[in-house]
Design an enzyme around this catalytic site. Structure first.
Site, PDB file in Angstrom:
ATOM      1  N   GLY A 123       0.806  -1.210   0.000  1.00 25.69           N
ATOM      2  CA  GLY A 123       0.000   0.000   0.000  1.00 25.69           C
ATOM      3  C   GLY A 123       0.840   1.260   0.000  1.00 25.69           C
ATOM      4  O   GLY A 123       0.528   2.238  -0.703  1.00 25.69           O
ATOM      5  N   SER A 125      -1.434  -6.567  -9.583  1.00 23.26           N
ATOM      6  CA  SER A 125      -0.365  -7.558  -9.634  1.00 23.26           C
ATOM      7  C   SER A 125       0.968  -6.894  -9.926  1.00 23.26           C
ATOM      8  O   SER A 125       1.062  -5.973 -10.729  1.00 23.26           O
ATOM      9  CB  SER A 125      -0.641  -8.608 -10.717  1.00 23.26           C
ATOM     10  OG  SER A 125       0.429  -9.536 -10.788  1.00 23.26           O
ATOM     11  N   GLY A 128       3.534  -7.252  -7.108  1.00 22.34           N
ATOM     12  CA  GLY A 128       4.273  -7.271  -5.853  1.00 22.34           C
ATOM     13  C   GLY A 128       4.634  -5.863  -5.397  1.00 22.34           C
ATOM     14  O   GLY A 128       4.180  -4.863  -5.962  1.00 22.34           O
ATOM     15  N   ASN A 148      -3.692 -15.307 -11.075  1.00 19.55           N
ATOM     16  CA  ASN A 148      -2.919 -16.014 -10.053  1.00 19.55           C
ATOM     17  C   ASN A 148      -2.914 -17.520 -10.283  1.00 19.55           C
ATOM     18  O   ASN A 148      -1.934 -18.192  -9.978  1.00 19.55           O
ATOM     19  CB  ASN A 148      -3.474 -15.696  -8.667  1.00 19.55           C
ATOM     20  CG  ASN A 148      -3.088 -14.311  -8.193  1.00 19.55           C
ATOM     21  OD1 ASN A 148      -2.756 -13.443  -8.991  1.00 19.55           O
ATOM     22  ND2 ASN A 148      -3.141 -14.077  -6.898  1.00 19.55           N
ATOM     23  N   GLU A 192      -0.368 -18.067 -12.774  1.00 15.85           N
ATOM     24  CA  GLU A 192       0.906 -17.873 -12.061  1.00 15.85           C
ATOM     25  C   GLU A 192       1.324 -19.157 -11.335  1.00 15.85           C
ATOM     26  O   GLU A 192       2.498 -19.563 -11.410  1.00 15.85           O
ATOM     27  CB  GLU A 192       0.739 -16.725 -11.068  1.00 15.85           C
ATOM     28  CG  GLU A 192       1.938 -16.404 -10.208  1.00 15.85           C
ATOM     29  CD  GLU A 192       1.606 -15.321  -9.201  1.00 15.85           C
ATOM     30  OE1 GLU A 192       1.870 -15.528  -8.000  1.00 15.85           O
ATOM     31  OE2 GLU A 192       1.071 -14.273  -9.610  1.00 15.85           O
TER      32      GLU A 192
END
Length: 471
Positions: A17, A130, A132, A188, A191
């Site tokens: 965040g 997405s 990271g 995901n 992924e």
């Protein structure tokens, strides 16, 4: 500063965040954040010194300092915490304000929140993010779904902070209700599949090819300069060459072989089964993480069931590495194909009206599954709203045919040596099943009719039939 109104707000100032909010501030927007953790607020103020960003300690002050309509993004753990934060915000917001859930919420929860907030005239966007922590800071892939008017109001911010590929921002309006979180969930799932496929390729190169970590790192780096170019191949090369601070060896050899999971891969498998869409490579990746958790049992089983062909010589040299590269590329294509097929079916069944070309486009940069392959996928879906499964398209049919012999050889060799390749094998068998004009499911239908009178159809005439078997 106390009287300045801020353009965009963030609740949840963990690393993700905080980095996202600093990215917003980098791009010319006044950004405001809050968190129940005072250390996180302090970290934002320290890292954002000299920028148009500020952290405050209460939601009341936070809401009062946002310009209207207020744009509030949540990056908090999925589940009940999201509901708790929303309930705390509602008395402070005005009609027409916007809440953006940027976490990995389950799409059913997003549907519920979307309808609940619509009744209160609060606009809601369930938004997959997405990339990271690094992606959040430098440019993630963003998948917003929900209220279209809310998207129009936050579009300038999200397009500015998103990753760019050839100048195109890696964000687009996904669709109504929970579509954004659904697409992120499938992202995901893909992924999971890609990660396990790379792990299986690494295992083959090590145990069959006899390659050491530095050699594998160099090979992965070489692959990353070719058609396997992708974020996951890139970081795998880095992981393989990383030295261990605590020993004289490589860190990869000291990491325990138990993989954890947060649920999004499992959710992908579950919804695929609900919709009747086969995604066996994603299923297999989820299963392998589950098997990995039984470390002690695996150790005991290894003693009871030894490898049968221990005296086989290792296969080294470029020929084996090339075969593994072809098998991995083939499997990558199949994994993406399964995810895109699921999205195509979900678009119709859940009334999402997804733009599959647009989804492939925004996955080309910022996100974890970004890869050169996604440009080919984008082109496959361009102008074809009816395309369900991409394996038959001009972009991919020749590529898959060219790799078939190598992938079959690699899987047979792995089986002989007792090396599990569940994901790679599932990708190959998925392909074999779909290219089979006739499957043995006529036997299954006969069995179902025999024990349950479930009826069957025939190949030689129309109609529904039932047989009194054995009479």
């Amino acid at each position: 500063m106390e009287h300045q109104l801020y353009d965009f707000g963030m609740i949840g100032l963990g690393t993700m965040g905080r980095n996202f909010l600093l990215n917003v501030a980098d791009d010319g927007f006044a950004a405001l954040g809050t968190d129940i953790n005072e250390a996180s607020v302090k970290a934002l103020n320290e890292e954002g010194e000299g920028m148009r960003v500020r952290g405050v300690h209460t939601q009341e002050e936070f809401v009062s300092l946002l310009s209207k309509p207020r744009k509030v993004m949540l990056l908090v753990p999925a589940g009940k915490i999201v509901d708790k934060v929303i309930e705390g915000l509602l008395p402070l917001l005005d009609e027409g304000d916007i809440i953006i859930d940027g976490g990995n919420s389950h799409y059913d929860d997003t549907n519920r929140r979307y309808e609940y907030l619509k009744e209160k005239n609060i606009r809601f966007l369930g938004t997959g993010v997405s990339g990271g922590a690094e992606g959040a800071r430098r440019g993630p892939s963003i998948m917003p779904g929900g209220d279209r008017s809310a998207w129009n109001d936050v579009r300038a911010v999200l397009e500015t902070v998103a990753a760019k590929v050839n100048g195109d921002p890696c964000v687009t309006y996904i669709g109504e209700s929970s579509s954004g979180h659904y697409v992120k969930m499938v992202h995901n799932g893909i992924e999971y599949g890609l990660m396990q496929l790379i792990a299986e390729a690494y295992d083959l190169l090590k145990r069959v090819g006899g390659m050491d970590n530095d050699s594998m790192s160099a090979l992965f780096d070489q692959w990353n300069k070719g058609r396997l170019n992708s974020y996951l191949i890139e970081i795998s090369a880095d992981i393989l060459k990383q030295r261990d601070d605590l020993t004289d060896g490589h860190l990869i050899d000291a990491i325990l072989d138990k993989a954890k999971q947060k649920g999004t891969g499992k959710w992908t498998s579950q919804t695929a089964m609900d919709l009747g869409v086969p995604v066996p490579t994603i299923d297999s990746a989820v299963t392998m993480r589950g098997i990995s958790a039984f470390k002690q049992f695996r150790g005991e089983a290894a003693k009871v069931f030894p490898v049968l062909h221990t005296d086989e010589p290792r296969l080294s040299g470029t020929a084996f590495a090339e075969a593994v590269e072809e098998a991995l590329y083939f499997s990558f294509i199949i994994c993406y194909a399964q995810g895109m097929h699921l999205l195509a079916e979900a678009s119709e069944e859940l009334n999402y009206d997804l733009d599959l070309e647009g989804i492939a486009r925004i996955w080309r940069g910022g996100c974890i599954i970004r890869a050169e392959l996604l440009e080919k996928i984008r082109l496959a879906y361009r102008g074809d709203d009816q395309l369900r499964n991409m394996i038959m398209t001009e972009q991919f049919s020749t590529l898959l045919n060219d790799c078939r012999e190598s992938v079959g050889s690699v899987i047979r060799l792995a089986s002989e040596r007792g090396i599990p390749t569940m994901c790679m094998s599932s990708a190959f068998q998925y392909f074999e099943a779909f290219r089979s004009a006739r499957l043995p499911l006529n036997m299954v239908q006969g069995q179902r009719d025999y024990f349950g009178s479930h009826t069957y159809e025939r190949v030689d005439r129309e109609g529904i039939f039932h047989t009194e078997w054995g009479k």
